[in-house]
Design an enzyme around this catalytic site. Structure first.
Site, PDB file in Angstrom:
ATOM      1  N   TYR A 172      42.765  -0.655 -20.824  1.00 59.42           N
ATOM      2  CA  TYR A 172      42.508  -0.940 -22.242  1.00 59.42           C
ATOM      3  C   TYR A 172      42.769  -2.426 -22.532  1.00 59.42           C
ATOM      4  CZ  TYR A 172      42.797  -1.255 -27.243  1.00 59.42           C
ATOM      5  OH  TYR A 172      42.615  -1.678 -28.535  1.00 59.42           O
ATOM      6  N   ARG A 219      55.180  -5.179 -29.802  1.00 63.79           N
ATOM      7  CA  ARG A 219      55.667  -5.613 -31.121  1.00 63.79           C
ATOM      8  C   ARG A 219      55.146  -4.723 -32.246  1.00 63.79           C
ATOM      9  NH1 ARG A 219      52.702 -10.783 -32.884  1.00 63.79           N
ATOM     10  NH2 ARG A 219      51.145  -9.134 -33.058  1.00 63.79           N
ATOM     11  N   ARG A 229      47.122   4.365 -34.685  1.00 68.94           N
ATOM     12  CA  ARG A 229      46.631   3.769 -33.430  1.00 68.94           C
ATOM     13  C   ARG A 229      47.753   3.911 -32.401  1.00 68.94           C
ATOM     14  NH1 ARG A 229      44.525  -0.407 -37.068  1.00 68.94           N
ATOM     15  NH2 ARG A 229      46.650  -1.208 -37.036  1.00 68.94           N
ATOM     16  N   PHE A 289      45.669 -25.344 -25.228  1.00 71.70           N
ATOM     17  CA  PHE A 289      45.007 -24.164 -25.790  1.00 71.70           C
ATOM     18  C   PHE A 289      45.450 -22.880 -25.059  1.00 71.70           C
ATOM     19  CE2 PHE A 289      41.386 -21.239 -25.245  1.00 71.70           C
ATOM     20  CZ  PHE A 289      41.215 -20.825 -26.553  1.00 71.70           C
TER      21      PHE A 289
HETATM   22  C1  IN0 Z   1      42.596 -15.589 -27.592  1.00 71.05           C
HETATM   23  C2  IN0 Z   1      43.922 -15.938 -26.985  1.00 71.05           C
HETATM   24  C3  IN0 Z   1      43.837 -16.885 -25.806  1.00 71.05           C
HETATM   25  C4  IN0 Z   1      43.954 -18.231 -25.940  1.00 71.05           C
HETATM   26  C5  IN0 Z   1      43.917 -19.070 -24.827  1.00 71.05           C
HETATM   27  C6  IN0 Z   1      43.721 -18.563 -23.557  1.00 71.05           C
HETATM   28  C7  IN0 Z   1      43.586 -17.206 -23.375  1.00 71.05           C
HETATM   29  C8  IN0 Z   1      43.380 -16.679 -22.093  1.00 71.05           C
HETATM   30  C9  IN0 Z   1      43.259 -15.331 -21.919  1.00 71.05           C
HETATM   31  C10 IN0 Z   1      43.268 -14.478 -23.008  1.00 71.05           C
HETATM   32  C11 IN0 Z   1      43.475 -14.972 -24.269  1.00 71.05           C
HETATM   33  C12 IN0 Z   1      43.628 -16.327 -24.492  1.00 71.05           C
HETATM   34  O1  IN0 Z   1      44.868 -16.440 -27.916  1.00 71.05           O
HETATM   35  C13 IN0 Z   1      44.916 -15.865 -29.200  1.00 71.05           C
HETATM   36  C14 IN0 Z   1      46.141 -16.395 -29.953  1.00 71.05           C
HETATM   37  C15 IN0 Z   1      46.104 -15.999 -31.438  1.00 71.05           C
HETATM   38  O2  IN0 Z   1      45.113 -15.615 -31.960  1.00 71.05           O
HETATM   39  N1  IN0 Z   1      47.233 -16.111 -32.106  1.00 71.05           N
HETATM   40  C16 IN0 Z   1      47.367 -15.669 -33.483  1.00 71.05           C
HETATM   41  C17 IN0 Z   1      48.486 -14.730 -33.536  1.00 71.05           C
HETATM   42  C18 IN0 Z   1      48.214 -13.546 -34.380  1.00 71.05           C
HETATM   43  O3  IN0 Z   1      49.204 -12.880 -34.667  1.00 71.05           O
HETATM   44  O4  IN0 Z   1      47.068 -13.292 -34.726  1.00 71.05           O
HETATM   45  C19 IN0 Z   1      47.712 -16.797 -34.406  1.00 71.05           C
HETATM   46  O5  IN0 Z   1      47.490 -16.627 -35.580  1.00 71.05           O
HETATM   47  O6  IN0 Z   1      48.200 -17.818 -33.935  1.00 71.05           O
HETATM   48  C20 IN0 Z   1      44.854 -14.366 -29.186  1.00 71.05           C
HETATM   49  O7  IN0 Z   1      45.828 -13.711 -29.522  1.00 71.05           O
HETATM   50  N2  IN0 Z   1      43.674 -13.754 -28.814  1.00 71.05           N
HETATM   51  C21 IN0 Z   1      42.523 -14.476 -28.445  1.00 71.05           C
HETATM   52  C22 IN0 Z   1      41.274 -14.093 -28.964  1.00 71.05           C
HETATM   53  C23 IN0 Z   1      40.144 -14.827 -28.687  1.00 71.05           C
HETATM   54  C24 IN0 Z   1      40.247 -15.958 -27.899  1.00 71.05           C
HETATM   55 CL1  IN0 Z   1      38.840 -16.894 -27.566  1.00 71.05          CL
HETATM   56  C25 IN0 Z   1      41.464 -16.352 -27.348  1.00 71.05           C
HETATM   57  C26 IN0 Z   1      43.568 -12.289 -28.948  1.00 71.05           C
HETATM   58  C27 IN0 Z   1      43.816 -11.435 -27.674  1.00 71.05           C
HETATM   59  C28 IN0 Z   1      43.580  -9.974 -28.022  1.00 71.05           C
HETATM   60  C29 IN0 Z   1      45.261 -11.558 -27.166  1.00 71.05           C
HETATM   61  C30 IN0 Z   1      42.888 -11.838 -26.547  1.00 71.05           C
END
Ligand code: IN0
Length: 416
Positions: A172, A219, A229, A289
């Site tokens: 998942y 969390r 969920r 990043f």
């Molecule tokens: C992310 C990831 C992310 C960033 C950089 C490299 C990555 C490599 C592998 C997988 C994910 C990677 O980072 C974000 C961070 C984020 O959104 N933080 C939020 C926290 C929050 O509570 O929402 C903030 O407001 O700062 C992330 O969590 N995800 C994400 C989504 C799309 C992309 Cl392009 C990159 C979501 C997830 C589900 C963990 C992949």
């Protein structure tokens, strides 16, 4: 700002980071001459707060592509998350979202009124417009990941299908987060910023997503349960309770804490890969990043470890000051390794010897230390520097913090 400073009063380096953050120029990015781009970055700022700034600091070549990748996945996630949409409606959207992103003018208004990112889908035509303006190579990567993710989500949304085993849990998390890592790595290699090896190491890219997602799932126990969920795998919680929801019962608090340690220990299993992945990333803006969400995850995991509050309170977060401090410090592998060592030590110090996962967690923390000392010797000096900042507060140097706060107040009135 004032409350954030107060919360960080015993952490002077956080207060300093908060003040610097506050005083940084706000008009770094100006999209007033480009209305479509302005709308796009407006949505980005609405959805991800601090992370939006990290995306905007990416080099120009990748900035729009990654912003759109993020918004598209956020749109998909907003459909998946919404428990007010019935499954017969939801599943076809999840499965065809990779086609929807090519349909000019498409918008979505079926989200419930309480869905946080509802407006993003209401104005999704803006996102589609941006996506269609990207280089075809980026469009292909985004559409491919969206297709695989949407199908994975549809599978786990199906009635009767649950995250049962730890293999399901990994699967998942692969769909919803590991695939993001695969897509980003492909983009980094495709644009030439990183070596082709980055895209080839799908195992490491996957672990990057799994570490983030497992931390979030651990969390969000209470919030997810409230919305019905269920992502904690039965193979884990079944060792501690009859039903997942029984963990909140006060009489089960000891078992709940043991289950939490099990979840923390499971997530920590990905840290070795995370460090190995970050070591490959050479472009400074790509490095930050990638590193920032990971250091925030280890800080969050440290906050969760042995913290019974996750069963009684929703929305527990690290301090704003801690976030800003982590964002400032995560600019090379030695510093990131030092941050991992710092939190691994804190995790280890909090562990309860009576906990069944005491040894597992101790081994995981020891391994982080060992890897970092061996591969990133520069992290030792960085760790000493970070600890000096942290210790300044805990050793009672409230005066330092007070001085910084006073300075901040003066600066604020000067610049206001
Ligand atoms: C992310 C990831 C992310 C960033 C950089 C490299 C990555 C490599 C592998 C997988 C994910 C990677 O980072 C974000 C961070 C984020 O959104 N933080 C939020 C926290 C929050 O509570 O929402 C903030 O407001 O700062 C992330 O969590 N995800 C994400 C989504 C799309 C992309 Cl392009 C990159 C979501 C997830 C589900 C963990 C992949």
């Amino acid at each position: 700002m004032a409350s954030a400073i107060l919360a960080s009063l015993f952490h002077p380096s956080e207060v300093l980071a908060l003040v610097q953050y506050k005083l940084a120029p706000k008009t770094k990015y100006d999209y007033t001459n480009d209305k479509a781009r302005e709308r796009l970055y407006h949505h980005l700022n609405m959805t991800s707060r601090s992370f939006a700034a990290v995306i905007q600091d990416l080099d120009e070549e990748l900035k729009d592509a990654i912003c759109l990748f993020y918004l598209i996945l956020r749109g998909l996630d907003t459909i998946e998350d919404d428990m007010t949409i019935d499954l017969e409606t939801k599943i076809p959207y999840l499965k065809t979202f990779h086609e929807i992103i090519y349909q000019k003018g498409w918008t979505f208004t079926k989200n419930g009124p309480n869905e946080k990112d509802r407006q993003l889908l209401v104005e999704f035509d803006v996102v589609i417009e941006g996506f269609l303006a990207l280089k075809p190579a980026y469009q292909t990567i985004i559409a491919d990941i969206t297709k695989r993710m949407g199908n994975g989500m549809a599978h786990y949304a199906t009635a009767g299908i649950h995250v049962d085993t730890t293999a399901d849990y990994d699967e998942y998390c692969h769909y919803v987060a590991g695939l993001v890592g695969l897509g980003l790595s492909e983009m980094f290699s495709a644009c030439g910023f990183e070596s082709p090896m980055v895209a080839k190491r799908k195992d490491l890219s996957n672990s990057m997503g799994l570490f983030l997602q497992k931390t979030n799932i651990t969390r969000d126990y209470l919030e997810d349960l409230r919305d019905n969920r269920r992502f904690w795998p039965k193979e884990i919680w079944g060792l501690y309770a009859e039903k997942l929801e029984d963990l909140v019962k006060p009489e089960n608090s000891d078992k709940a804490k043991q289950c939490l340690s099990h979840m923390v220990s499971n997530a920590m299993g990905h840290i070795k890969d995370v460090l190995e992945y970050l070591e490959m990333i050479k472009n400074p803006s790509c490095f930050k990043f990638c590193a920032i969400p990971q250091v925030m995850a280890i800080a969050t995991l440290n906050m969760l470890h042995t913290n019974y509050k996750i069963f009684t309170h929703e929305n527990i977060k690290i301090r704003k000051g801690e976030t800003v401090w982590l964002m400032k410090e995560s600019d090379n592998i030695d510093k990131v390794a030092a941050i991992f060592r710092l939190y691994a030590r804190e995790v280890n110090n909090k562990s309860d010897p009576l906990d069944p996962h005491f040894v597992d967690i101790g081994v995981a923390c020891g391994e982080i230390e060992q890897i970092c000392v061996g591969k990133y010797p520069g992290s030792t000096a960085e760790l000493a520097r970070l600890q000096a900042g942290v210790m300044a507060g805990t050793s009672g140097s409230v005066i330092t913090a007070a001085a910084v706060v006073a300075g901040a107040v003066v600066l604020k009135s000067t610049f206001a």
